[in-house]
Design a protein around this motif. Structure first.
Motif, PDB file in Angstrom:
ATOM      1  N   SER A 121       0.810  -1.215   0.000  1.00 51.70           N
ATOM      2  CA  SER A 121       0.000   0.000   0.000  1.00 51.70           C
ATOM      3  C   SER A 121       0.838   1.257   0.000  1.00 51.70           C
ATOM      4  N   SER A 136       0.720   2.699  -3.574  1.00 49.13           N
ATOM      5  CA  SER A 136      -0.521   2.878  -4.303  1.00 49.13           C
ATOM      6  C   SER A 136      -1.561   3.555  -3.457  1.00 49.13           C
ATOM      7  N   GLY A 150      -4.696   3.209  -4.410  1.00 50.00           N
ATOM      8  CA  GLY A 150      -5.884   2.415  -4.661  1.00 50.00           C
ATOM      9  C   GLY A 150      -6.605   2.791  -5.932  1.00 50.00           C
ATOM     10  N   ASP A 186      -5.726   3.707  -9.913  1.00 47.31           N
ATOM     11  CA  ASP A 186      -4.613   3.777 -10.856  1.00 47.31           C
ATOM     12  C   ASP A 186      -4.615   5.050 -11.687  1.00 47.31           C
ATOM     13  N   LEU A 211      -3.686 -13.468  -8.008  1.00 49.49           N
ATOM     14  CA  LEU A 211      -4.557 -12.442  -7.419  1.00 49.49           C
ATOM     15  C   LEU A 211      -3.908 -11.057  -7.477  1.00 49.49           C
ATOM     16  N   GLY A 212      -2.599 -11.002  -7.248  1.00 47.69           N
ATOM     17  CA  GLY A 212      -1.914  -9.713  -7.328  1.00 47.69           C
ATOM     18  C   GLY A 212      -1.940  -9.139  -8.729  1.00 47.69           C
ATOM     19  N   LYS A 238      -4.179  -9.845 -11.008  1.00 46.96           N
ATOM     20  CA  LYS A 238      -5.563  -9.495 -11.314  1.00 46.96           C
ATOM     21  C   LYS A 238      -5.905  -8.122 -10.753  1.00 46.96           C
ATOM     22  N   ALA A 239      -5.402  -7.819  -9.557  1.00 45.75           N
ATOM     23  CA  ALA A 239      -5.624  -6.497  -8.978  1.00 45.75           C
ATOM     24  C   ALA A 239      -4.939  -5.409  -9.800  1.00 45.75           C
ATOM     25  N   SER A 299      -6.995  -5.178 -13.301  1.00 44.57           N
ATOM     26  CA  SER A 299      -8.462  -5.222 -13.301  1.00 44.57           C
ATOM     27  C   SER A 299      -9.081  -4.025 -14.007  1.00 44.57           C
ATOM     28  N   ASN A 300      -8.375  -2.902 -14.055  1.00 42.19           N
ATOM     29  CA  ASN A 300      -8.897  -1.694 -14.685  1.00 42.19           C
ATOM     30  C   ASN A 300      -8.302  -1.468 -16.074  1.00 42.19           C
ATOM     31  N   SER A 322     -10.656 -10.901 -17.099  1.00 44.30           N
ATOM     32  CA  SER A 322      -9.334 -10.636 -16.529  1.00 44.30           C
ATOM     33  C   SER A 322      -8.657 -11.920 -16.068  1.00 44.30           C
ATOM     34  N   ASP A 368       2.747  -9.614  -3.063  1.00 42.81           N
ATOM     35  CA  ASP A 368       2.047  -9.422  -4.330  1.00 42.81           C
ATOM     36  C   ASP A 368       2.893  -8.549  -5.246  1.00 42.81           C
TER      37      ASP A 368
END
Length: 341
Positions: free
Chosen positions: A36, A39, A41, A43, A85-86, A88-89, A92-93, A102, A126
């Motif tokens: 964190s 970022s 949160g 992008d 999962l990392g 994908k996060a 995702s956008n 995705s 991640d």
């Protein structure tokens, strides 16, 4: 609180799936910097790039003791299942928040194995960054690739030859889709080794005659869809110009006056399009040098997003770069940002 000082140790090229930079602990402490720290949160949120160091509040020495400096160093790996999962996060956008497959995209990235890199602060963390390439012909029937084609076709400027050029790039063999994403405030010095590793790995796979998939890595051109900011006042970096918008080394875009702006229009032909009346702020330094060599490009707004900091508006930049021109972008990127790989 912590003062985070990201640093890049010398990076030696290692075998795929294990490209690891030497890591040193900044200090003995149970509290580690987390993902964190890089970022917010969102992008498309403008990064905090204040010149001033945070000041301790109050006059007591105890307040000063609460501020700790941590040196964060980075490790490079090939994408693996545990990164699902990392990744994908991170991605995702990718289509401006539109729903798309995705999971299929991440599976394809991981399936490439020894091509592409993820960046972490520790092997078990991640990813904070990813850069890889997928062959459009190889994945033409995949749901995520069909969705990307529809996404770009719907936003491609009409009335010129750009839709035809886009379709040609999407359907011709030898086109690679470069996927390049990092968390906010990731240091610009991540860019040179990421690009170098990717190009080296592509060249290695393409030259391996014993590899039945080697033809998939013989790229003639690269398609990129990346994040930029647009400043209608014309006070930021000009679209496609080759100046070092992140040459300060801290992620801050340099400013240019309107008289200094340059570069081609959205179809690479100059012209008087509305994009020429805007100025681009490149989020990542490598995008600037690739855009300067693009055969064609155009920008389009991110729908449903508020105006960013200081009136800068989040946009996307789509561009096509011939494979033979990537080396020039690499050389310029290395000269400005530096490459420890």
């Amino acid at each position: 609180c912590y003062l985070i000082h990201p640093t890049m140790p010398p990076i030696s090229k290692k075998k795929p799936l294990k490209r690891k930079a030497k890591k040193e602990e900044a200090e003995e402490d149970d509290d580690e910097p987390s993902i964190s720290d890089f970022s917010s949160g969102d992008d498309d949120e403008f990064p905090d790039v204040s010149d001033e160091e945070p000041e301790a509040s109050g006059d007591d020495d105890d307040d000063d003791e609460d501020v700790k400096e941590i040196t964060v160093e980075f490790e490079f790996f090939g994408p693996e299942e545990k990164d699902f999962l990392g990744l994908k996060a991170l991605l995702s956008n990718y289509l401006n928040g539109e729903l798309f497959d995705s999971s299929g995209l991440i599976d394809a990235i991981i399936a490439e194995g020894d091509v592409g890199s993820v960046v972490k602060t520790d092997e078990d963390d991640d990813p904070i960054a990813v850069m890889t390439v997928l062959n459009l012909a190889k994945y033409k029937d995949a749901a995520f690739m069909r969705q990307l084609r529809e996404f770009l076709a719907a936003r491609c400027p009409k009335g010129g030859d750009l839709p035809q050029k886009l379709e040609q790039a999407l359907s011709s063999p030898g086109t690679g889709l470069i996927l390049n994403e990092r968390l906010l405030n990731s240091p610009p010095k991540l860019a040179p080794p990421l690009l170098k590793f990717l190009m080296d790995e592509v060249a290695e796979r393409a030259a391996d005659t014993s590899d039945p998939d080697s033809a998939h890595f013989q790229y003639a051109r690269y398609l990129l869809v990346t994040r930029v900011w647009v400043d209608k006042s014309g006070q930021a970096q000009g679209a496609g110009a080759a100046g070092p918008s992140t040459s300060k080394g801290d992620g801050r875009p340099a400013k240019k006056s309107k008289q200094e702006e340059g570069g081609a229009g959205p179809s690479g032909s100059g012209g008087s399009s509305s994009e020429l009346d805007s100025a681009l702020v490149f989020v990542r330094p490598e995008d600037e040098y690739l855009a300067a060599r693009a055969s064609w490009r155009w920008v389009f707004p991110v729908e449903g997003r508020p105006v960013g900091k200081d009136g800068l508006q989040p946009h996307r930049l789509a561009m096509l770069v011939e494979a033979g021109k990537v080396g020039g972008a690499q050389a310029e990127l290395d000269a400005v940002v530096g490459n420890m790989a």
